[in-house]
Scaffold this motif. Structure first.
Motif, PDB file in Angstrom:
ATOM      1  N   PRO A 240     -22.999 -30.020 -27.865  1.00 11.62           N
ATOM      2  CA  PRO A 240     -24.012 -29.802 -26.768  1.00 11.62           C
ATOM      3  C   PRO A 240     -23.841 -29.309 -25.407  1.00 11.62           C
ATOM      4  O   PRO A 240     -24.401 -28.450 -24.912  1.00 11.62           O
ATOM      5  N   LEU A 241     -22.382 -29.199 -24.961  1.00  8.16           N
ATOM      6  CA  LEU A 241     -21.953 -28.800 -24.018  1.00  8.16           C
ATOM      7  C   LEU A 241     -21.711 -27.256 -23.778  1.00  8.16           C
ATOM      8  O   LEU A 241     -21.655 -26.561 -22.748  1.00  8.16           O
ATOM      9  N   GLY A 365     -11.119 -36.747 -21.872  1.00  8.40           N
ATOM     10  CA  GLY A 365     -11.643 -36.188 -20.718  1.00  8.40           C
ATOM     11  C   GLY A 365     -12.058 -35.186 -20.363  1.00  8.40           C
ATOM     12  O   GLY A 365     -13.270 -34.704 -20.033  1.00  8.40           O
ATOM     13  N   LEU A 366     -11.351 -34.115 -20.868  1.00  3.21           N
ATOM     14  CA  LEU A 366     -11.828 -32.525 -20.897  1.00  3.21           C
ATOM     15  C   LEU A 366     -12.751 -32.319 -21.731  1.00  3.21           C
ATOM     16  O   LEU A 366     -13.533 -31.462 -21.523  1.00  3.21           O
ATOM     17  N   LYS A 367     -12.711 -32.852 -22.964  1.00  4.33           N
ATOM     18  CA  LYS A 367     -14.042 -32.720 -23.855  1.00  4.33           C
ATOM     19  C   LYS A 367     -15.219 -33.312 -23.325  1.00  4.33           C
ATOM     20  O   LYS A 367     -16.248 -32.705 -23.518  1.00  4.33           O
ATOM     21  N   LEU A 368     -15.127 -34.313 -22.623  1.00  6.18           N
ATOM     22  CA  LEU A 368     -16.353 -35.095 -22.114  1.00  6.18           C
ATOM     23  C   LEU A 368     -16.855 -34.160 -21.123  1.00  6.18           C
ATOM     24  O   LEU A 368     -17.984 -34.287 -20.651  1.00  6.18           O
ATOM     25  N   CYS A 378      -8.742 -32.218 -32.248  1.00  3.17           N
ATOM     26  CA  CYS A 378      -7.986 -33.241 -31.353  1.00  3.17           C
ATOM     27  C   CYS A 378      -6.598 -34.069 -32.300  1.00  3.17           C
ATOM     28  O   CYS A 378      -5.921 -34.493 -31.494  1.00  3.17           O
ATOM     29  N   ILE A 379      -6.859 -34.019 -33.333  1.00  2.00           N
ATOM     30  CA  ILE A 379      -5.592 -34.875 -34.225  1.00  2.00           C
ATOM     31  C   ILE A 379      -5.128 -34.163 -35.202  1.00  2.00           C
ATOM     32  O   ILE A 379      -4.456 -34.742 -35.911  1.00  2.00           O
ATOM     33  N   TYR A 380      -5.398 -32.691 -35.437  1.00  2.00           N
ATOM     34  CA  TYR A 380      -4.635 -32.145 -36.413  1.00  2.00           C
ATOM     35  C   TYR A 380      -4.212 -30.689 -35.892  1.00  2.00           C
ATOM     36  O   TYR A 380      -5.106 -30.141 -35.166  1.00  2.00           O
ATOM     37  N   PRO A 381      -3.000 -30.446 -36.104  1.00  3.82           N
ATOM     38  CA  PRO A 381      -1.931 -30.974 -37.092  1.00  3.82           C
ATOM     39  C   PRO A 381      -1.241 -32.224 -36.487  1.00  3.82           C
ATOM     40  O   PRO A 381      -0.539 -32.929 -37.133  1.00  3.82           O
ATOM     41  N   ILE A 382      -1.411 -32.310 -35.030  1.00  2.00           N
ATOM     42  CA  ILE A 382      -1.004 -33.486 -34.390  1.00  2.00           C
ATOM     43  C   ILE A 382      -2.094 -34.018 -33.612  1.00  2.00           C
ATOM     44  O   ILE A 382      -2.890 -33.511 -33.130  1.00  2.00           O
ATOM     45  N   VAL A 383      -1.678 -35.375 -32.995  1.00  3.63           N
ATOM     46  CA  VAL A 383      -2.650 -35.889 -32.168  1.00  3.63           C
ATOM     47  C   VAL A 383      -2.430 -35.216 -30.809  1.00  3.63           C
ATOM     48  O   VAL A 383      -1.215 -35.099 -30.173  1.00  3.63           O
ATOM     49  N   LYS A 388      -4.911 -38.867 -25.719  1.00  2.25           N
ATOM     50  CA  LYS A 388      -4.379 -40.359 -25.057  1.00  2.25           C
ATOM     51  C   LYS A 388      -5.026 -41.259 -25.880  1.00  2.25           C
ATOM     52  O   LYS A 388      -5.703 -42.231 -25.490  1.00  2.25           O
ATOM     53  N   PRO A 389      -4.933 -41.634 -27.264  1.00  2.03           N
ATOM     54  CA  PRO A 389      -5.367 -42.905 -27.771  1.00  2.03           C
ATOM     55  C   PRO A 389      -5.270 -44.145 -27.200  1.00  2.03           C
ATOM     56  O   PRO A 389      -3.980 -44.399 -26.601  1.00  2.03           O
ATOM     57  N   ASP A 390      -6.197 -45.026 -27.155  1.00  2.56           N
ATOM     58  CA  ASP A 390      -5.956 -45.981 -26.335  1.00  2.56           C
ATOM     59  C   ASP A 390      -6.830 -47.376 -27.295  1.00  2.56           C
ATOM     60  O   ASP A 390      -8.105 -47.017 -27.032  1.00  2.56           O
TER      61      ASP A 390
END
Length: 570
Positions: A240-241, A365-368, A378-383, A388-390
């Motif tokens: 949407p952004l 935060g950047l995506k938001l 976001c999580i492929y091929p690596i996180v 920042k998974p929490d």
């Protein structure tokens, strides 16, 4: 005391003192009044805003009795194929008819027609010649809103709006945009400017700067490379952004695809789940037999929408979105307390999750602020370090839930992304420890899908090293807690890029590393509007343009599955 289901019979309409309805929803599922059922959510949202709504579930398509029993709506018909695309619900990956349907009374697969959205629209047109507008919604319409590869006809089908001869389509979750649409219909206003809306037009959009033209449908059918280019443009315009609108010629008319509706805020999400769902099957349909789906969803809680996994074979990214939106803990606690008060609640909440359970409570935060990245995932091929998974919020939520009076156990039944747990340096180990000790019902679901990097690459899944590390930690914590519990692995055979040799290597991996003889194995099904379906049809990697091996022989697909599931002779 009269039940407060959405009316489905003329008697219920009369008891409410209504002469007719504003909106009638047609669904391929039985009517289950639950926040986990899309048609029930849309009905409750409209009802809350003052609209008179009725539901006709799984109407008999061979005559007028069902489709005409509530009359004609004042504003519009809403048509959905149900919680699952009707072709997926009716056929397995080998294109054989499924005998069971968890959303049909009695469980027999005899009430949901093939291509349900198209069939129901034809039914309406047959008995209401100059009908109120028809609005499509739900996952079947959402995934088929642009030209798409259809596995069951082995062809590129045009937008479902044309085949269904419907007036409008709302894609995505639509629990907020449907209110904007209803308001336009109520005021006699033109809805064509609404975000999240698709419609057919004789002219291209006048605001051409904010729209991008897709190749014509006829060109897409004629050339796989053009289809691939079209899909890439479509996929990149789903946030949407950042998304532009799209338009595309189908013959001499245009499909106009407006930019996505804004994601619901947390307050809006909470409000949707606070509506007065009965959490039961409507008695009118219950007398025809119970629905198996209710056994699980009646005592399950949806904590968030969206998924940043973007697995290539999964439809969630283009339906729910790549940005995760979560409910407040207070809202989820209120729902859990309501479940605990139900007379048949036995103390067990079967799931607290979403498309992936452990994506609750954190986002990039950047995506938001600026929308999803166009050049990476976001999580492929690596996180991604920016994610920042929490797991602290989900951990805190689970602790609160298991202390609600009357609650014995809270299970996490949705799948988990183990790579996210491993990437959470602050709370990952603590989260896994409590998950292992308190929230596993004997088996914990994970979905590695395969073991071979070249296949995982086509799936958009991480390598097997993270799986082995997670298994070691889970097994250790289970033993330490004195619990006999296991990981359940979902695996896929015959995905594009996968050969029989790859399946033999997966068999060896499962035997020697996971110490299992796999049972949860699915033959790959190309779902509409997914990258994996694009690979299957074009037989090329859409990211590199390289030719790709794709197994299309049905017998050989079955053989790939047998390689993995057959027990070795002793």
């Amino acid at each position: 005391m009269e039940s407060q289901f959405i009316p489905t019979t003329p008697e219920e309409v009369r008891r409410r003192g209504w002469k007719n309805l504003d909106v009638i929803l047609i669904s391929g599922d039985s009517y289950i009044d639950s926040p986990l059922i899309g048609s029930a959510v849309i009905a409750r949202v409209l009802e809350k805003d003052g609209y008179k709504v009725g539901i006709i579930a799984q109407p008999d398509i061979h005559g007028p009795a069902d489709i005409t029993r509530l009359g004609e709506p004042n504003l519009f018909w809403g048509v959905t194929g149900g919680s699952v695309d009707s072709m997926v619900a009716n056929y397995n990956a080998s294109r054989r008819k499924r005998h069971k349907d968890d959303y049909t009374p009695g469980g027999e697969n005899n009430r949901r027609p093939d291509r349900a959205v198209i069939t129901y629209c034809n039914l309406i047109r047959r008995y209401f010649k100059d009908s109120a507008p028809i609005l499509l919604g739900g996952i079947e319409a959402s995934l088929r809103r642009v030209p798409h590869y259809d596995y069951w006809s082995d062809s590129i089908r045009r937008s479902i709006l044309f085949d269904a001869r419907a007036d409008y389509l709302l894609y995505g979750m639509a629990d907020q945009s449907v209110l904007d649409f209803a308001e336009c219909m109520d005021k006699g206003a033109d809805p064509s400017g609404l975000r999240g809306l698709c419609f057919i037009s004789k002219e291209p959009p006048s605001d051409s700067q904010n729209y991008e033209q897709l190749p014509p449908y006829e060109s897409v059918v004629a050339d796989p490379y053009t289809f691939a280019r079209m899909f890439q443009t479509f996929y990149q315009n789903n946030d949407p952004l950042t998304a532009k609108g799209l338009y595309q010629l189908h013959g001499d008319r245009y499909l106009v695809h407006n930019p996505p509706a804004p994601y619901a805020t947390q307050a809006e999400l909470d409000a949707v789940y606070e509506l007065p769902y009965q959490r039961a099957q409507h008695p009118y349909y219950e007398q025809q037999g119970p629905v198996k789906a209710l056994e699980t969803i009646r005592f399950s809680i949806n904590s968030h929408h969206g998924c940043y996994g973007e697995c290539n074979f999964c439809a969630i990214a283009v339906h729910e979105g790549r940005t995760v939106r979560w409910r407040s803990q207070d809202s989820i606690m209120d729902e859990a307390e309501a479940l605990a008060d139900l007379p048949d609640f036995k103390g067990y909440i079967f799931d607290v999750g979403g498309p992936t359970a452990n994506m609750y409570g954190y986002e990039c935060g950047l995506k938001l602020e600026k929308g999803a990245c166009s050049d990476k995932r976001c999580i492929y091929p690596i996180v991604c370090p920016g994610l920042k998974p929490d797991h602290s919020q989900h951990l805190e939520l689970l602790r609160k839930l298991r202390h609600i009076p009357g609650v014995k156990k809270v299970f996490v039944g949705s799948g988990l992304r183990y790579d996210l747990i491993l990437a959470d340096q602050k709370h990952g180990e603590e989260y896994l420890k409590e998950l292992t000790e308190h929230h596993v019902s004997g088996q914990l679901k994970v979905a590695p899908e395969h073991s071979q990097d070249k296949v995982l690459n086509k799936m958009g899944k991480p390598g097997h090293a993270a799986l082995l590390e997670f298994k070691e930690r889970f097994d250790h914590l289970s033993r330490k807690a004195g619990l006999r519990q296991y990981l359940t692995y979902y695996l896929i055979a015959a995905h594009p890029g996968c050969s029989e040799a790859d399946m033999r290597k997966l068999k060896d991996f499962a035997s020697h590393e996971l110490h299992i003889s796999p049972e949860q194995v699915q033959i790959f099904t190309p779902l509409p509007s997914t990258y994996s379906a694009l690979m299957y049809y074009t037989e090329m990697d859409p990211f590199t343009g390289e030719k790709l091996f794709v197994e299309k022989d049905m017998g050989k697909k079955e053989k790939q599955k047998r390689i993995l599931t057959e027990k070795k002779p002793r």
